[in-house]
Design a protein around this motif. Structure first.
Motif, PDB file in Angstrom:
ATOM      1  N   PRO A   1      -1.847  -7.755  -0.091  1.00 52.92           N
ATOM      2  CA  PRO A   1      -1.117  -6.644  -0.717  1.00 52.92           C
ATOM      3  C   PRO A   1      -0.153  -5.999   0.270  1.00 52.92           C
ATOM      4  CG  PRO A   1      -3.431  -6.544  -1.293  1.00 52.92           C
ATOM      5  CD  PRO A   1      -3.308  -7.618  -0.246  1.00 52.92           C
ATOM      6  N   SER A   2       1.020  -5.674  -0.194  1.00 50.41           N
ATOM      7  CA  SER A   2       2.089  -5.021   0.579  1.00 50.41           C
ATOM      8  C   SER A   2       2.844  -5.978   1.488  1.00 50.41           C
ATOM      9  CB  SER A   2       1.560  -3.840   1.406  1.00 50.41           C
ATOM     10  OG  SER A   2       0.910  -4.278   2.603  1.00 50.41           O
ATOM     11  N   ILE A   3       2.433  -7.244   1.551  1.00 51.87           N
ATOM     12  CA  ILE A   3       3.143  -8.215   2.385  1.00 51.87           C
ATOM     13  C   ILE A   3       4.104  -9.024   1.520  1.00 51.87           C
ATOM     14  CG2 ILE A   3       2.931 -10.245   3.859  1.00 51.87           C
ATOM     15  CD1 ILE A   3       1.956  -7.703   5.162  1.00 51.87           C
ATOM     16  N   SER A   4       5.370  -9.037   1.912  1.00 50.79           N
ATOM     17  CA  SER A   4       6.362  -9.855   1.227  1.00 50.79           C
ATOM     18  C   SER A   4       7.051 -10.755   2.246  1.00 50.79           C
ATOM     19  CB  SER A   4       7.393  -8.986   0.503  1.00 50.79           C
ATOM     20  OG  SER A   4       8.096  -8.183   1.428  1.00 50.79           O
ATOM     21  N   LEU A   5       7.429 -11.945   1.799  1.00 51.90           N
ATOM     22  CA  LEU A   5       8.067 -12.915   2.675  1.00 51.90           C
ATOM     23  C   LEU A   5       9.490 -13.186   2.228  1.00 51.90           C
ATOM     24  CD1 LEU A   5       5.194 -15.575   2.947  1.00 51.90           C
ATOM     25  CD2 LEU A   5       5.706 -13.717   4.556  1.00 51.90           C
ATOM     26  N   SER A   6      10.379 -13.377   3.186  1.00 49.12           N
ATOM     27  CA  SER A   6      11.737 -13.805   2.864  1.00 49.12           C
ATOM     28  C   SER A   6      11.689 -15.265   2.421  1.00 49.12           C
ATOM     29  CB  SER A   6      12.640 -13.660   4.094  1.00 49.12           C
ATOM     30  OG  SER A   6      12.240 -14.571   5.103  1.00 49.12           O
ATOM     31  N   SER A   7      12.756 -15.736   1.839  1.00 53.07           N
ATOM     32  CA  SER A   7      12.795 -17.135   1.406  1.00 53.07           C
ATOM     33  C   SER A   7      12.632 -18.074   2.593  1.00 53.07           C
ATOM     34  CB  SER A   7      14.108 -17.418   0.669  1.00 53.07           C
ATOM     35  OG  SER A   7      15.223 -17.185   1.514  1.00 53.07           O
ATOM     36  N   GLU A   8      13.200 -17.689   3.737  1.00 52.43           N
ATOM     37  CA  GLU A   8      13.061 -18.510   4.938  1.00 52.43           C
ATOM     38  C   GLU A   8      11.610 -18.548   5.412  1.00 52.43           C
ATOM     39  OE1 GLU A   8      15.228 -16.071   4.579  1.00 52.43           O
ATOM     40  OE2 GLU A   8      17.214 -17.014   4.657  1.00 52.43           O
ATOM     41  N   GLN A   9      10.939 -17.402   5.369  1.00 50.56           N
ATOM     42  CA  GLN A   9       9.534 -17.365   5.773  1.00 50.56           C
ATOM     43  C   GLN A   9       8.666 -18.171   4.819  1.00 50.56           C
ATOM     44  OE1 GLN A   9       9.173 -13.047   5.950  1.00 50.56           O
ATOM     45  NE2 GLN A   9       8.850 -13.147   8.174  1.00 50.56           N
ATOM     46  N   LYS A  10       8.982 -18.141   3.532  1.00 45.66           N
ATOM     47  CA  LYS A  10       8.227 -18.946   2.568  1.00 45.66           C
ATOM     48  C   LYS A  10       8.389 -20.433   2.881  1.00 45.66           C
ATOM     49  CE  LYS A  10       8.388 -15.670  -1.300  1.00 45.66           C
ATOM     50  NZ  LYS A  10       8.934 -15.411  -2.664  1.00 45.66           N
ATOM     51  N   THR A  11       9.594 -20.842   3.287  1.00 50.68           N
ATOM     52  CA  THR A  11       9.818 -22.231   3.668  1.00 50.68           C
ATOM     53  C   THR A  11       8.959 -22.603   4.869  1.00 50.68           C
ATOM     54  OG1 THR A  11      12.085 -22.259   2.829  1.00 50.68           O
ATOM     55  CG2 THR A  11      11.525 -23.884   4.515  1.00 50.68           C
ATOM     56  N   ILE A  12       8.932 -21.720   5.866  1.00 48.02           N
ATOM     57  CA  ILE A  12       8.150 -21.986   7.068  1.00 48.02           C
ATOM     58  C   ILE A  12       6.663 -22.070   6.740  1.00 48.02           C
ATOM     59  CG2 ILE A  12       7.388 -21.003   9.269  1.00 48.02           C
ATOM     60  CD1 ILE A  12      10.162 -22.253   9.400  1.00 48.02           C
ATOM     61  N   VAL A  13       6.146 -21.070   6.024  1.00 49.25           N
ATOM     62  CA  VAL A  13       4.717 -21.046   5.704  1.00 49.25           C
ATOM     63  C   VAL A  13       4.353 -22.238   4.823  1.00 49.25           C
ATOM     64  CG1 VAL A  13       2.871 -19.770   4.534  1.00 49.25           C
ATOM     65  CG2 VAL A  13       4.499 -18.552   5.989  1.00 49.25           C
ATOM     66  N   GLY A  14       5.182 -22.547   3.831  1.00 52.11           N
ATOM     67  CA  GLY A  14       4.915 -23.691   2.972  1.00 52.11           C
ATOM     68  C   GLY A  14       4.853 -24.990   3.753  1.00 52.11           C
ATOM     69  N   SER A  15       5.755 -25.145   4.718  1.00 52.47           N
ATOM     70  CA  SER A  15       5.749 -26.367   5.528  1.00 52.47           C
ATOM     71  C   SER A  15       4.485 -26.460   6.370  1.00 52.47           C
ATOM     72  CB  SER A  15       6.989 -26.424   6.432  1.00 52.47           C
ATOM     73  OG  SER A  15       6.911 -25.483   7.500  1.00 52.47           O
ATOM     74  N   ILE A  16       4.017 -25.337   6.897  1.00 50.43           N
ATOM     75  CA  ILE A  16       2.787 -25.331   7.695  1.00 50.43           C
ATOM     76  C   ILE A  16       1.580 -25.666   6.821  1.00 50.43           C
ATOM     77  CG2 ILE A  16       1.213 -23.888   9.045  1.00 50.43           C
ATOM     78  CD1 ILE A  16       3.713 -24.724  10.565  1.00 50.43           C
ATOM     79  N   LEU A  17       1.534 -25.119   5.609  1.00 53.69           N
ATOM     80  CA  LEU A  17       0.442 -25.449   4.696  1.00 53.69           C
ATOM     81  C   LEU A  17       0.448 -26.947   4.367  1.00 53.69           C
ATOM     82  CD1 LEU A  17       0.559 -22.398   2.251  1.00 53.69           C
ATOM     83  CD2 LEU A  17      -1.255 -22.938   3.887  1.00 53.69           C
ATOM     84  N   ASP A  18       1.632 -27.522   4.191  1.00 52.30           N
ATOM     85  CA  ASP A  18       1.721 -28.959   3.952  1.00 52.30           C
ATOM     86  C   ASP A  18       1.157 -29.742   5.137  1.00 52.30           C
ATOM     87  OD1 ASP A  18       2.900 -28.513   1.524  1.00 52.30           O
ATOM     88  OD2 ASP A  18       4.806 -29.500   2.001  1.00 52.30           O
ATOM     89  N   LEU A  19       1.486 -29.318   6.346  1.00 52.86           N
ATOM     90  CA  LEU A  19       0.995 -30.021   7.529  1.00 52.86           C
ATOM     91  C   LEU A  19      -0.515 -29.974   7.605  1.00 52.86           C
ATOM     92  CD1 LEU A  19       3.603 -28.885  10.229  1.00 52.86           C
ATOM     93  CD2 LEU A  19       3.524 -31.047   8.978  1.00 52.86           C
ATOM     94  N   PHE A  20      -1.094 -28.794   7.375  1.00 44.86           N
ATOM     95  CA  PHE A  20      -2.547 -28.674   7.419  1.00 44.86           C
ATOM     96  C   PHE A  20      -3.215 -29.456   6.293  1.00 44.86           C
ATOM     97  CE2 PHE A  20      -1.944 -25.025  10.287  1.00 44.86           C
ATOM     98  CZ  PHE A  20      -2.993 -25.242  11.181  1.00 44.86           C
ATOM     99  N   ALA A  21      -2.490 -29.744   5.229  1.00 43.64           N
ATOM    100  CA  ALA A  21      -3.029 -30.526   4.121  1.00 43.64           C
ATOM    101  C   ALA A  21      -2.870 -32.024   4.343  1.00 43.64           C
ATOM    102  CB  ALA A  21      -2.344 -30.120   2.818  1.00 43.64           C
ATOM    103  N   GLY A  22      -2.376 -32.420   5.507  1.00 43.88           N
ATOM    104  CA  GLY A  22      -2.173 -33.832   5.783  1.00 43.88           C
ATOM    105  C   GLY A  22      -0.944 -34.400   5.117  1.00 43.88           C
TER     106      GLY A  22
END
Length: 211
Positions: free
Chosen positions: A20-41
């Motif tokens: 709650p109260s945390i929002s991400l920029s589109s660039e941050q969403k790209t970064i976080v999404g890419s990291i989640l993909d990496l951790f998912a193999g």
């Protein structure tokens, strides 16, 4: 921020959970999404272009610095594990580093044994590139001092890494991780994994691997 448009990156994890109260920029969403993909193999050369060439990935069993080392760590997940299931994730901070809670279930390939690891992931940025990712299992990492690999370790066959795959997932992280021997092991891991994990050399090879 991304060096390639998100559509070219083919990021699979686009639904980012935030506190709650945390929002991400589109660039941050790209970064976080890419990291989640990496951790998912689900690595790809395109996603790893979001990292600087001298970036570092660190967790309780490795300190991988430089593109050849950290790329092998991510591609190695599919070599070591038959199943990788993300159970939970939530971004806790949108600063620098971006902080995220992550819980993942792993099944070791060929052994069928599974383990769930809860970790705090810190994503450090320098400009538009990822400079460091810390994967803190149970919120912890060994102390920062790293012992150099002794000549004894240098004579080990690269295939030795495959023999400790189960330990990587299950007991290694909790066994003497504060000792100088364990620090040397973390450094050894970073040098050994690239010798046994095939990283695609170009986009065509990457595509053939399904990335």
């Amino acid at each position: 921020m991304a060096s390639s448009p998100p559509s070219d990156l083919k990021i699979e994890n686009t639904n980012i959970n935030t506190a709650p109260s945390i929002s991400l920029s589109s660039e941050q969403k790209t970064i976080v999404g890419s990291i989640l993909d990496l951790f998912a193999g689900r690595p790809s050369l395109a996603k790893l272009q979001l990292w600087s060439d001298d970036a570092t990935f660190t967790d309780p069993i490795t300190v991988a610095t430089g593109r050849s080392q950290y790329e092998a760590q991510w591609y190695g997940l599919k070599t070591a594990f038959s199943e990788i299931e993300r159970l939970h994730h939530e971004v806790k901070s949108n600063g620098n580093p971006i902080e995220m809670d992550l819980k993942t279930r792993y099944v070791v390939k060929g052994l069928g044994k599974e383990q769930t690891i809860a970790s705090k992931v810190l994503i450090h940025m320098e400009g538009d590139k990822i400079s460091k990712v810390e994967d803190k299992w149970d919120g912890q990492l060994p102390e920062s001092g790293i012992a150099n690999v002794s000549s004894v370790f240098q004579y080990l066959s690269p295939l030795w890494w495959l023999k400790y795959a189960e330990g990587w997932a299950f007991w290694g992280w909790s066994f003497v991780w504060e000792t100088r021997v364990w620090m040397a092991f973390r450094r050894l891991n970073a040098f050994t994994v690239p010798k046994v994990v095939g990283v695609p050399q170009n986009a065509e090879e990457d595509k053939q691997k399904g990335n």
